[in-house]
Design a protein around this motif. Structure first.
Motif, mmCIF file in Angstrom:
data_model
loop_
_atom_site.group_PDB
_atom_site.id
_atom_site.type_symbol
_atom_site.label_atom_id
_atom_site.label_comp_id
_atom_site.label_asym_id
_atom_site.label_seq_id
_atom_site.Cartn_x
_atom_site.Cartn_y
_atom_site.Cartn_z
ATOM 1 N N VAL A 119 0.980 -1.279 -0.384
ATOM 2 C CA VAL A 119 -0.298 -0.158 0.118
ATOM 3 C C VAL A 119 0.898 1.913 -0.210
ATOM 4 O O VAL A 119 2.199 1.477 0.497
ATOM 5 C CB VAL A 119 -1.369 -0.167 1.163
ATOM 6 C CG1 VAL A 119 -2.037 1.190 0.969
ATOM 7 C CG2 VAL A 119 -1.941 -1.278 1.342
ATOM 8 N N TYR A 120 0.415 2.909 -0.542
ATOM 9 C CA TYR A 120 1.081 3.323 -0.713
ATOM 10 C C TYR A 120 -0.215 5.089 -0.784
ATOM 11 O O TYR A 120 -1.463 4.498 -0.755
ATOM 12 C CB TYR A 120 1.983 3.706 -2.598
ATOM 13 C CG TYR A 120 2.777 2.990 -2.655
ATOM 14 C CD1 TYR A 120 4.109 2.961 -2.458
ATOM 15 C CD2 TYR A 120 2.633 1.638 -2.896
ATOM 16 C CE1 TYR A 120 5.312 1.428 -2.888
ATOM 17 C CE2 TYR A 120 3.302 0.617 -3.383
ATOM 18 C CZ TYR A 120 4.927 0.469 -3.113
ATOM 19 O OH TYR A 120 5.287 -0.544 -3.237
ATOM 20 N N LEU A 121 0.962 5.914 -0.083
ATOM 21 C CA LEU A 121 0.047 7.107 -0.132
ATOM 22 C C LEU A 121 0.652 7.921 -0.584
ATOM 23 O O LEU A 121 2.341 8.420 -0.887
ATOM 24 C CB LEU A 121 0.151 6.738 1.564
ATOM 25 C CG LEU A 121 -0.457 8.493 1.568
ATOM 26 C CD1 LEU A 121 -2.110 8.985 1.576
ATOM 27 C CD2 LEU A 121 0.090 9.434 3.190
ATOM 28 N N LYS A 151 2.786 14.836 -5.843
ATOM 29 C CA LYS A 151 2.805 14.013 -7.077
ATOM 30 C C LYS A 151 1.038 13.790 -7.552
ATOM 31 O O LYS A 151 1.672 12.966 -8.808
ATOM 32 C CB LYS A 151 3.385 12.160 -6.947
ATOM 33 C CG LYS A 151 5.459 12.772 -6.594
ATOM 34 C CD LYS A 151 5.734 13.376 -7.664
ATOM 35 C CE LYS A 151 7.344 14.149 -7.379
ATOM 36 N NZ LYS A 151 7.933 13.110 -6.055
ATOM 37 N N ILE A 152 -0.135 14.518 -7.036
ATOM 38 C CA ILE A 152 -0.828 13.701 -7.874
ATOM 39 C C ILE A 152 -1.386 14.408 -8.982
ATOM 40 O O ILE A 152 -1.924 14.163 -9.821
ATOM 41 C CB ILE A 152 -2.233 14.441 -6.180
ATOM 42 C CG1 ILE A 152 -1.715 13.532 -4.853
ATOM 43 C CG2 ILE A 152 -3.018 14.226 -6.808
ATOM 44 C CD1 ILE A 152 -2.438 14.121 -4.068
ATOM 45 N N VAL A 173 -3.940 10.652 -2.381
ATOM 46 C CA VAL A 173 -4.345 9.325 -2.762
ATOM 47 C C VAL A 173 -3.918 7.614 -2.071
ATOM 48 O O VAL A 173 -2.628 8.274 -1.635
ATOM 49 C CB VAL A 173 -4.261 8.752 -4.568
ATOM 50 C CG1 VAL A 173 -3.906 7.856 -4.959
ATOM 51 C CG2 VAL A 173 -4.452 10.713 -5.167
ATOM 52 N N ILE A 174 -4.161 7.155 -1.774
ATOM 53 C CA ILE A 174 -4.162 5.478 -1.530
ATOM 54 C C ILE A 174 -4.631 3.859 -3.061
ATOM 55 O O ILE A 174 -5.376 4.439 -3.872
ATOM 56 C CB ILE A 174 -4.687 4.607 -0.744
ATOM 57 C CG1 ILE A 174 -4.686 5.991 0.932
ATOM 58 C CG2 ILE A 174 -4.053 3.674 -0.030
ATOM 59 C CD1 ILE A 174 -4.815 5.865 1.693
ATOM 60 N N ILE A 175 -3.035 3.571 -3.311
ATOM 61 C CA ILE A 175 -2.691 3.162 -4.312
ATOM 62 C C ILE A 175 -2.132 1.709 -3.566
ATOM 63 O O ILE A 175 -1.340 2.014 -2.815
ATOM 64 C CB ILE A 175 -1.473 2.862 -5.311
ATOM 65 C CG1 ILE A 175 -2.194 4.991 -5.913
ATOM 66 C CG2 ILE A 175 -1.431 2.410 -6.434
ATOM 67 C CD1 ILE A 175 -0.722 5.597 -6.135
ATOM 68 N N PRO A 245 -9.008 8.066 -4.568
ATOM 69 C CA PRO A 245 -8.592 9.199 -4.586
ATOM 70 C C PRO A 245 -9.467 9.403 -2.826
ATOM 71 O O PRO A 245 -10.626 8.544 -3.010
ATOM 72 C CB PRO A 245 -8.628 9.548 -5.104
ATOM 73 C CG PRO A 245 -9.420 8.741 -6.869
ATOM 74 C CD PRO A 245 -8.909 7.682 -5.885
ATOM 75 N N VAL A 246 -9.009 10.477 -2.374
ATOM 76 C CA VAL A 246 -9.523 9.824 -0.642
ATOM 77 C C VAL A 246 -9.980 11.986 -0.203
ATOM 78 O O VAL A 246 -8.725 12.268 -0.891
ATOM 79 C CB VAL A 246 -9.373 9.647 1.184
ATOM 80 C CG1 VAL A 246 -9.950 9.820 1.369
ATOM 81 C CG2 VAL A 246 -8.349 8.184 0.519
ATOM 82 N N GLY A 247 -10.878 12.760 0.383
ATOM 83 C CA GLY A 247 -10.800 13.583 0.701
ATOM 84 C C GLY A 247 -12.366 13.935 1.006
ATOM 85 O O GLY A 247 -13.048 13.371 1.345
ATOM 86 N N ARG A 248 -12.422 15.204 1.555
ATOM 87 C CA ARG A 248 -13.427 15.930 2.048
ATOM 88 C C ARG A 248 -14.574 15.630 0.954
ATOM 89 O O ARG A 248 -14.142 16.627 0.379
ATOM 90 C CB ARG A 248 -13.227 17.139 3.475
ATOM 91 C CG ARG A 248 -12.263 16.484 4.262
ATOM 92 C CD ARG A 248 -12.269 17.438 4.934
ATOM 93 N NE ARG A 248 -11.191 16.921 5.866
ATOM 94 C CZ ARG A 248 -11.057 16.457 6.920
ATOM 95 N NH1 ARG A 248 -12.220 15.646 7.101
ATOM 96 N NH2 ARG A 248 -9.624 15.982 7.883
ATOM 97 N N LYS A 249 -15.768 14.754 1.605
ATOM 98 C CA LYS A 249 -16.806 15.347 0.651
ATOM 99 C C LYS A 249 -16.955 16.546 0.147
ATOM 100 O O LYS A 249 -17.603 17.558 0.820
ATOM 101 C CB LYS A 249 -18.550 14.346 1.207
ATOM 102 C CG LYS A 249 -17.971 13.210 1.332
ATOM 103 C CD LYS A 249 -19.807 12.580 1.143
ATOM 104 C CE LYS A 249 -19.371 12.290 2.322
ATOM 105 N NZ LYS A 249 -20.125 11.838 3.189
ATOM 106 N N ALA A 250 -17.364 16.890 -0.833
ATOM 107 C CA ALA A 250 -17.697 18.228 -1.420
ATOM 108 C C ALA A 250 -19.109 19.039 -0.957
ATOM 109 O O ALA A 250 -20.217 18.029 -1.265
ATOM 110 C CB ALA A 250 -17.192 19.090 -2.544
#
Ligand SMILES: Cc1cc2nc3c(=O)[nH]c(=O)nc-3n(C[C@H](O)[C@H](O)[C@H](O)COP(=O)(O)O)c2cc1C
Length: 250
Positions: A119-121, A151-152, A173-175, A245-250
């Motif tokens: 797993v990479y972040l 790098k995103i 982003v988690i890969i 990809p992860v974030g706070r919902k818009a």
């Protein structure tokens, strides 16, 4: 005769003195080399230490029920321009592949306990973590720096049917990648499909944790493989499979 003898002796003393000098300088040089080697080892171990980021301990209780997380899960492709916290990132990585007992078992099942996933972040905007590419170590529950810098945007810079790739705006982003040789140990049998199955289970864990944390994410399998390999510095035999990809919902 006496003169000859004393000349001979003083010559011998000179020779002994020279030898002692040589031995002395060899000893000094050896000590200097040992000190320099010790300094180099300590610098490189400090370097290794500074390349490692300890993650906050994940919580193993609380949050919402599994049923609620299942009910609420949706693919989210639009994020607020806000950072994630290191606690949140730690929890997500743990949900995907964290170690949960002293035998090394993890949050996700693994065929023959072979654990073929890595797993990479990609951190773009995570409070308390420099932007960069990191590898997650389940056993130490820590990150190792692969490269620094966000790098995103670069990874998702190509457009999708003329539209900018929405993933470029993710704070993290988690890969998940698969190392196929770990599972292909039975002669004459290609068990590569197990790696894809395991990626699915790890990714679903992560997606449910995303819901529990009130965040948004999407499982994406459409990505530029070469660019992703380059970004993570993958060797032959390890393939990127899922990009989340992860974030706070818009
Ligand atoms: C294997 C797999 C690959 C996917 N690849 C992508 C993708 O490349 N891009 C994307 O935006 N969504 C992708 N998705 C998300 C699906 O589009 C999404 O799950 C589907 O539309 C159902 O919506 P829901 O997840 O909100 O229930 C993928 C989902 C799966 C399971």
């Amino acid at each position: 005769m006496l003169l000859m003898y004393s000349l001979q002796r003083s010559y011998n003393y000179c020779e002994i003195g020279e030898k002692m000098k040589r031995i002395g300088s060899i000893a000094l040089a050896s000590i200097a080399i040992i000190i320099m080697a010790a300094m180099a080892v300590s610098v490189s171990s400090k370097q290794e230490e500074s390349d490692m980021v300890s993650l906050p301990q994940p919580r193993t209780d609380g949050g919402i029920s599994v049923e609620k997380a299942l009910f609420e899960r949706r693919s989210i492709r639009s994020f607020k321009n806000e950072s994630l916290t290191l606690d949140e990132v730690s929890q997500l990585l743990w949900a995907a592949q964290g170690v949960t007992d002293d035998k090394g078992h993890r949050t996700s099942p693994s065929a023959m306990a072979s654990y073929p996933l890595e797993v990479y972040l990609l951190a773009g905007n995570v409070t308390g973590l420099s932007a960069g590419v990191y590898h997650y170590s389940p056993h130490g529950h820590n990150l190792t720096v692969i490269s620094l810098g966000n790098k995103i945007d670069e990874l998702f810079s190509s457009s999708l049917r003329g539209k900018k790739d929405w993933r470029a705006l993710s704070p993290a982003v988690i890969i998940i990648t698969g190392v196929f040789e770990r599972i292909n140990k039975v002669p004459g049998q290609d068990l590569s499909r197990f790696v894809y199955v395991e990626t699915g289970t790890a990714a679903e864990n992560l997606l449910l944790e995303v819901v529990s944390l009130g965040l948004g994410a999407t499982y994406t399998a459409g990505f530029d493989e070469n660019r992703t390999r380059e970004c993570l510095g993958l060797a032959r035999g390890e393939d990127p499979i899922a990009v989340l990809p992860v974030g706070r919902k818009a």
